[in-house]
Design an enzyme around this catalytic site. Structure first.
Site, PDB file in Angstrom:
ATOM      1  N   PHE A 248       0.777  -1.231   0.000  1.00 22.82           N
ATOM      2  CA  PHE A 248       0.000   0.000   0.000  1.00 22.82           C
ATOM      3  C   PHE A 248       0.804   1.275   0.000  1.00 22.82           C
ATOM      4  CE2 PHE A 248      -4.551  -1.109   0.045  1.00 22.82           C
ATOM      5  CZ  PHE A 248      -4.801  -0.247  -0.975  1.00 22.82           C
ATOM      6  N   ARG A 625     -17.670   1.234 -13.034  1.00 19.13           N
ATOM      7  CA  ARG A 625     -17.929  -0.206 -13.176  1.00 19.13           C
ATOM      8  C   ARG A 625     -17.194  -0.973 -12.074  1.00 19.13           C
ATOM      9  NH1 ARG A 625     -19.712  -4.359 -16.035  1.00 19.13           N
ATOM     10  NH2 ARG A 625     -18.380  -6.183 -16.262  1.00 19.13           N
ATOM     11  N   ILE A 626     -17.915  -1.886 -11.451  1.00 16.88           N
ATOM     12  CA  ILE A 626     -17.319  -2.743 -10.429  1.00 16.88           C
ATOM     13  C   ILE A 626     -16.978  -4.068 -11.108  1.00 16.88           C
ATOM     14  CG2 ILE A 626     -17.707  -3.905  -8.205  1.00 16.88           C
ATOM     15  CD1 ILE A 626     -17.595  -0.800  -8.040  1.00 16.88           C
ATOM     16  N   ASN A 628     -15.513  -6.754  -9.990  1.00 17.81           N
ATOM     17  CA  ASN A 628     -15.794  -7.940  -9.175  1.00 17.81           C
ATOM     18  C   ASN A 628     -16.298  -7.462  -7.814  1.00 17.81           C
ATOM     19  OD1 ASN A 628     -15.559 -10.063  -7.296  1.00 17.81           O
ATOM     20  ND2 ASN A 628     -13.928 -11.038  -8.470  1.00 17.81           N
ATOM     21  N   PRO A 629     -17.611  -7.594  -7.562  1.00 21.19           N
ATOM     22  CA  PRO A 629     -18.178  -7.038  -6.318  1.00 21.19           C
ATOM     23  C   PRO A 629     -17.564  -7.648  -5.063  1.00 21.19           C
ATOM     24  CG  PRO A 629     -19.920  -7.795  -7.804  1.00 21.19           C
ATOM     25  CD  PRO A 629     -18.625  -8.193  -8.427  1.00 21.19           C
ATOM     26  N   GLY A 698     -11.507   2.749  -9.927  1.00 20.23           N
ATOM     27  CA  GLY A 698     -10.489   2.308  -8.965  1.00 20.23           C
ATOM     28  C   GLY A 698     -10.996   2.441  -7.544  1.00 20.23           C
ATOM     29  N   GLY A 700      -9.014   1.023  -4.684  1.00 19.88           N
ATOM     30  CA  GLY A 700      -7.988   0.664  -3.708  1.00 19.88           C
ATOM     31  C   GLY A 700      -7.865   1.647  -2.563  1.00 19.88           C
ATOM     32  N   GLU A 701      -7.997   2.913  -2.861  1.00 15.48           N
ATOM     33  CA  GLU A 701      -7.733   3.924  -1.850  1.00 15.48           C
ATOM     34  C   GLU A 701      -8.968   4.669  -1.368  1.00 15.48           C
ATOM     35  OE1 GLU A 701      -4.548   4.773  -4.622  1.00 15.48           O
ATOM     36  OE2 GLU A 701      -3.363   5.476  -2.933  1.00 15.48           O
TER      37      GLU A 701
HETATM   38 MO1  MOS Z   1      -0.774   3.621  -3.154  1.00 12.28          MO
HETATM   39  S1  MOS Z   1      -0.326   4.733  -1.513  1.00 12.28           S
HETATM   40  O1  MOS Z   1      -0.918   4.677  -4.386  1.00 12.28           O
HETATM   41  O2  MOS Z   1       0.108   2.191  -3.138  1.00 12.28           O
END
Ligand code: MOS
Length: 735
Positions: A248, A625-626, A628-629, A698, A700-701
């Site tokens: 991360f 778009r998701i 994979n839920p 996206g 992830g964050e």
């Molecule tokens: Mo992230 S903090 O963009 O791996």
């Protein structure tokens, strides 16, 4: 209360299949071989000697006792370590997380700096020898932190490449005229990454060819950066890292350790395995730097925001002007026509900070979303309603339209599921026995980034497929999602797709940062699939017809390589092949696209002891778009959990005198355990966005951005105490 673990989500509109992770079983049964596990023949073991002073000069090393230990192969200090070339700070167009070579001279710029490396036949001997090295320092007084004496403050706009402070309208005039005003300061602490997989490096030379096994979020960056440092052809460097045991951000940009270890291995002509300790990891890697914020918000009588001023101060090292710069997000969050902002960088005697999940948004949105809550109260308006009133479909700074935005829909979905209507707005009015109860909410956002990517896809006559892309799965589910894209394109089951990632023998993928792997890597994979299908006249047969088609084409397999770059990007792919982030010059954001969400938290605070508990949190998110839920939900859930951790637990304590981290281990660096995390509910709000690559923004964050403020706002609702400095610990509530 919602179930502690909700079932696998049912895909909604514009969502892919909720497939389970294809590498999940291998991981949970311990079969996965991570880079840190890589076996090499005839290895030596390295142990780092790190500086015990926060600033100064090394007068002399006494190595006699260490060298005398049987099994010690060599000891390197700045006096004899092989020289390496400068691979330049990544923000300035280079490769490394800091331009400072820690073993270049006798200078110590920060505590924990690598000042020596012991090489021995076993790890234990190397460690023993390292502890027998006596270092004589000429210490100087370090400036430890943001408010320390002796730091130097500079404008980001003057020193950070490409940064411009955001301005719009006339703040001074609007502020003077505002009917309701808020002025407040906020602060966030240093936080350190503690991935399960440590910051290891294993290297082996075969003639003039170098193989590096290292956990990395960007293997092509590491390959090219180390080649630059060692003065060799990048073609001679291979990086192997099929899975990442947590990252991360901490493994996004290469650090100085890799070049040092590779150069040493070349000199001693043996493979070297380095496993820095958990504590050393606090210094040889990067961290989330502490920040401070000054906010002014002005509104008219009806609760419409008219003015925003956001100043941020961020800590960096003496060597590099690392910039976080979250005003990009805060100045474009609401319909505020008059905006002024400034990012200040504060240079101190610390190692250079770096990425940690949502680097700009976490600290800056904490400040803004707390201020919004305070302002809503001043205006006498419910905080959800307040955000509705101040919603916008375009950037107040540039006037440009967002590709899509469903912030209000997220607030509606989350508030309904959470039961916000049961909240008594009166502060301190809700109770559960001895416990004060608070409800709080905050918005979250994260930009939809993309960078250049390439991929290779192969289809075999039996209807099986293989996809190769040197992208990375940092635990996000990226492996599965890449496989799903192929399965969907070829209309084959996911079980027939093999996914290969995280290796520089594969076509380069983007850095696994900025929540962009799906949109960027996925676009390249999709392009390669389309090229395969084109070979069949754009209609892929299936079953026996596919086999027949292969026979007719007289070919064994059909394989295609494809390159993809964000719209309007120039030279993105060429840059990617040199291992540099292809968005580093601003070409990564051709569109104004953000994912949004709303987070609602319930806190219980004991009326006498002030113990804080979070029985439940609900988040609703719209991210295009998701794919994979199931993996989406996991990512967002992880974000919410990290957000609670950040709000209540995490902080690296800094010894002001020695500029060292005090709780530099996972016994004392607090993170939540299962008992701290109760019900976590994730709602995926359907959203269609045709303008952005893959239609996906996206995730992830996105999850952890709003949580700090949501918790702080809930704490206020429970107690009437506005805690504007993270983390919110018991001592701050006892007054
Ligand atoms: Mo992230 S903090 O963009 O791996």
């Amino acid at each position: 209360m919602a179930d502690y673990s909700a079932p696998v989500p049912v895909p909604g509109k514009n969502m892919g299949k909720a497939d389970a992770r294809i590498e999940g079983r291998e991981k949970v049964t311990g079969a996965t071989v991570y880079a840190s596990d890589a076996p090499v023949a005839n290895p030596t073991f390295a142990y780092l000697i790190t500086a015990s002073v926060g600033r100064g000069k090394i007068r002399k090393f006494d190595l006699a006792e260490a060298k005398a230990l049987p099994g010690v192969v060599a000891i390197f200090t700045h006096e004899n370590v092989p020289k390496r070339a400068d691979a330049e700070f990544f923000s300035d167009g280079g490769w490394v997380n800091t331009s400072f070579d820690p073993m270049e001279s006798a200078e110590v710029r920060f505590a924990g700096q690598i000042i020596g490396v012991v090489i021995a036949e076993t790890y234990e001997i190397a460690r023993d020898a390292a502890h027998r090295v006596v270092v004589d320092y000429a210490p100087a007084e370090p400036s430890a932190s943001l408010l320390s004496h002796g730091t130097e403050t500079v404008d980001a706009a003057k020193v950070a490449k490409g940064w411009k402070d955001k301005e719009a309208g006339n703040f001074d005039k609007a502020w003077a005229a505002a009917a309701v005003k808020l002025e407040a300061g906020y602060a966030t602490p240093t936080q350190h990454h503690n991935p399960i997989e440590l910051f290891t490096t294993t290297v082996a030379w075969h003639g003039d060819e170098l193989t590096i096994y290292e956990p990395s979020q960007f293997v092509w960056g590491l390959k090219n950066g180390v080649a630059k440092q060692l003065g060799i052809d990048p073609e001679k460097v291979m990086v192997v890292n099929p899975f990442v045991g947590g990252a991360f951000g901490s493994k996004g940009i290469m650090t100085q350790r890799t070049g040092i270890i590779a150069a040493i291995a070349r000199e001693i002509r043996r493979p070297v395995k380095l496993v820095p300790t958990r504590t050393q990891g606090f210094y040889v890697s990067t961290y989330r730097a502490e920040t401070r914020h000054a906010i002014k918000l002005g509104a008219d009588k009806s609760g419409r925001l008219t003015a925003l001023s956001h100043d941020g101060w961020e800590l960096t090292s003496r060597s590099d002007d690392y910039k976080v710069g979250g005003t990009e997000a805060t100045t474009q969050m609401y319909a505020i026509p008059n905006v002024t902002s400034k990012v200040h960088i504060v240079r101190a005697d610390r190692q250079t900070p770096g990425f940690m999940r949502s680097p700009p948004e976490v600290p800056y949105m904490f400040a803004l979303e707390c201020a919004i809550d305070e302002m809503a109260e001043k205006c006498g308006i419910d905080p959800v309603e307040f955000r509705r009133i101040n919603d916008t479909m375009k950037s107040p700074v540039s006037g440009e339209k967002f590709t899509s935005r469903h912030l209000v829909e997220c607030f509606d979905a989350a508030s309904t599921a959470f039961g916000w209507s049961k909240r008594n707005p009166k502060v301190g009015s809700m109770r559960d026995g001895d416990w004060l109860v608070g409800y709080g909410c905050a918005a979250t956002c994260y930009p939809a980034n993309t960078m250049a990517a390439t991929a290779r896809v192969r289809l075999s006559p039996d209807g099986s497929a293989r996809v190769q892309i040197a992208a990375h799965d940092v635990g996000t589910g990226a492996t599965t999602v890449m496989g799903q894209i192929v399965a969907e394109a070829f209309d084959i089951p996911l079980s027939k797709v093999t996914v290969e990632m995280g290796d520089t023998r594969l076509p380069p993928g983007p850095v696994a940062g900025g929540s962009q792997t799906t949109a960027s890597g996925g676009s390249a994979v999709k392009a390669a699939c389309d090229k395969v299908i084109a070979r069949f006249g754009n209609r892929l047969p299936s079953g026996p017809a596919l086999e027949a088609a292969f026979k007719k084409m007289n070919t064994g397999v059909v394989e295609e390589y494809a390159e993809w770059a964000p719209p309007k990007s120039t030279g993105g792919v060429a840059k990617l092949y040199t291992g540099r982030m292809s968005g580093a010059e601003g070409e990564e954001k051709p569109l104004l696209a953000y994912a949004y969400g709303a987070e609602f938290v319930e806190v219980h605070i004991h009326s006498r002891t002030k113990e804080i508990r979070v029985p439940r949190i609900t988040g609703a998110f719209a991210g295009g778009r998701i794919m994979n839920p199931r993996t989406a939900r996991s990512q967002l859930m992880g974000g919410l959990i990290w957000g609670i951790s950040s709000a209540l637990h995490e902080a690296t304590e800094i010894d002001e005198k020695r500029a060292r981290y005090v709780n530099d281990n996972i016994a004392e660096y607090l993170i939540p355990v299962n008992a701290d995390i109760r019900s976590v509910e994730v709602i995926l709000v359907p959203e269609v966005d045709d303008q952005i690559p893959m239609g996906a923004k996206g995730l992830g964050e996105l999850g952890n951005v709003g949580t700090n403020a949501a918790v702080a706002n809930a704490v206020y609702h429970a107690t009437g105490q506005r805690i504007r400095e993270l983390p919110i610990t018991i001592d701050k509530l006892i007054v």
